[in-house]
Enzyme design. Structure first.
Site, PDB file in Angstrom:
ATOM      1  NE  ARG A 108     -40.517 -55.024  19.663  1.00  0.00           N
ATOM      2  CZ  ARG A 108     -40.975 -55.511  18.993  1.00  0.00           C
ATOM      3  NH1 ARG A 108     -39.992 -55.299  18.417  1.00  0.00           N
ATOM      4  NH2 ARG A 108     -41.601 -56.993  19.337  1.00  0.00           N
ATOM      5  CG  ASN A 117     -44.090 -56.035  14.812  1.00  0.00           C
ATOM      6  OD1 ASN A 117     -43.974 -55.259  15.469  1.00  0.00           O
ATOM      7  ND2 ASN A 117     -43.385 -57.329  14.695  1.00  0.00           N
TER       8      ASN A 117
END
Length: 505
Positions: A97, A328
């Protein structure tokens, strides 16, 4: 809102989900993806090379935040990406990512593409793909071009919608033949609150009485304006992708938020309701519009006229403009009701929630997150219940530590072992979680701690001019897991301590 019986059932499931036993890569769905990640400003360095111009994060860091550290050099990923991708290959990493620096690709925020920036990202993406590593790309990771912030206030102006869509169009056009997974905004909620309420992240806006260390801002209204414009920009970019690229590129565009998991401090009705309100503000504020077309009722009630309203056209465009939710998650907080906050005349995001965050004794260690894997289980279960079967990616999850030179990061291994196991339990219970990305691949520049904090699987020696990378115990553990080996608790410390101790010179 969960009814009391459902809430008790959920607590029972959570208690059973603190997984610490054996599992392997084969226990996950075949199309599940495991990776790691970083972001442009934290990793690339080369801040003044090849036509790149400053972002708001450059300005913020150079203003003395993050302990005086900056991302000018960072991990020098701009020059060392091939070396790092070889490390990913050795680890058997399945995906990486990354984010694109808008001001590297389009230096003035709009206008001509920077050929050197375009070349770098093409090379980086090609290098990943040539080694079988799937790129997952974020368009905006707290690094809006400073030129746009100077010109019209950046995310505070609706002018940002047009510029963001043109930038997104550029990325889709140039890289979309190889990139299938796009995230428009990283941590949209924390970017809005941290940057425009608390002054704790770029561009550092805040105001009295909330804060007194910022030169500009209005903490009472700015975070809600920014969040609103982010939703408009995101949905406009998704609309463009579906119209112009989806049929040929077959990619997916998602949206990322930061989310704690929240549990009541007591079993009182007030604390249970306050805990749901925390979820409404941290999760629902920006995710509910993407699923249902409007803000949560509790957010609209507590914020009132300070919360911008969607037109009917905007609501229709935003609703359903998401292929996946990126989360997250690092830790869990205990919530106590605090209705007195609503009596404050000049409220901000924190006081609008009307809660108090409490701390309980647990397995906390100094400068580390308490290991509460049931929190990730709870979050994934909640997303399933609140938003249905929409795919979810755990975009960031990892253990904080002080950067002290040791490679024996046993606590990080314990953290990964239990959180990944807890995620597996959630998947077995019906969560449509599709991927997990450990934060971070390397020890890099961190927003709040500069180079004093460590999240990486690899240690980067900042005293070495070559910024040599060294694998930590966590890198070996993750690699063994990705290679199909068992993750029994004995495997956590099967390598002797002395092998993983290296002090900086």
């Amino acid at each position: 809102m969960l009814q009391p019986s459902a809430f008790l059932s959920l607590l029972f499931l959570l208690a059973a989900a603190a997984r610490g036993g054996d599992y392997s890569r084969a226990d996950f769905p075949a199309d599940f993806v495991f990776g790691s990640g970083t972001s442009a400003y934290q990793y690339e360095g080369a801040a003044f090379e090849d036509g790149r111009t400053p972002s708001i994060w450059d300005t913020y860091a150079h203003s003395g935040h993050s302990g005086g550290a900056t991302g000018d050099v960072a991990c020098d990923g701009y020059h060392k990406y091939k070396e790092d991708i070889r490390l990913m290959l050795d680890m058997h990493l399945e995906a990486f990512r990354l984010s694109i620096s808008w001001s590297r690709l389009i230096p003035n925020g709009r206008g001509p593409i920077n050929p050197k920036g375009l070349e770098y990202y093409n090379n980086l993406i090609d290098e990943l793909i040539s080694h079988g590593i799937q790129p997952h790309v974020t368009l905006h990771h707290m690094d809006l071009p400073q030129a746009l912030d100077d010109e019209y206030g950046g995310w505070l102006s609706r002018k940002i919608v047009k510029d963001f869509v043109v930038y997104a169009d550029t990325c889709f056009r140039e890289f979309g033949d190889r990139v299938l997974y796009w995230t428009t905004i990283n941590e949209a909620n924390i970017f809005s609150v941290g940057g425009y309420d608390e002054g704790a992240s770029p561009p550092g806006h805040c105001s009295l009485p909330v804060q007194n260390n910022c030169s500009k801002g209005n903490s009472s209204i700015e975070p809600y304006i920014v969040g609103h414009n982010i939703l408009l920009a995101h949905s406009a970019a998704v609309k463009l992708y579906k119209k112009k690229y989806k049929s040929t590129q077959n990619g997916f565009v998602g949206f990322n938020i930061y989310s704690f998991w929240f549990v009541p401090y007591t079993n009182s009705t007030e604390d249970v309701i306050a805990t749901q309100r925390a979820k409404d503000f941290y999760i629902g504020w920006l995710v509910d519009p993407l699923i249902y077309g409007d803000y949560p009722r509790s957010v609209k009630k507590n914020v009132g006229k300070r919360l911008p309203a969607f037109t009917e056209y905007e609501s229709k465009q935003i609703k359903g403009s998401i292929d996946f939710i990126g989360v997250n998650h690092y830790t869990t907080l205990y919530i106590k009701d605090n209705p007195s906050n609503l009596q404050i005349d000049n409220r901000d995001f924190d006081t609008d929630i009307a809660i108090e965050i409490k701390f309980k004794q647990g397995n906390e260690l100094p400068d580390q997150y308490p290991i509460r894997p049931w929190g990730l289980y709870g979050l994934l279960e909640y997303l399933k219940q609140a938003y249905g079967d929409i795919p979810v990616y755990v975009h960031e999850n990892g253990q904080l530590a002080r950067r002290n030179g040791t490679l024996y990061d046993k606590s990080r291994v314990e953290y990964m072992h239990t959180y990944i196991g807890s995620m597996l339990d959630a998947i077995k219970n019906g969560s449509n979680t599709r991927g997990y990305f450990h934060w971070t691949f390397l020890d890099c520049f961190e927003l709040l701690g500069g180079y004093g904090l460590s999240f990486g699987l690899y240690y980067v020696d900042l005293d070495d001019k070559y910024l040599t990378r060294y694998p930590k115990l966590s890198a070996h553990w993750y690699s063994n897991f990705l290679k199909g080996k068992s993750t029994s608790s004995n495997a956590i410390t099967e390598v002797g301590d002395s092998t993983f101790v290296r002090q900086t010179g």
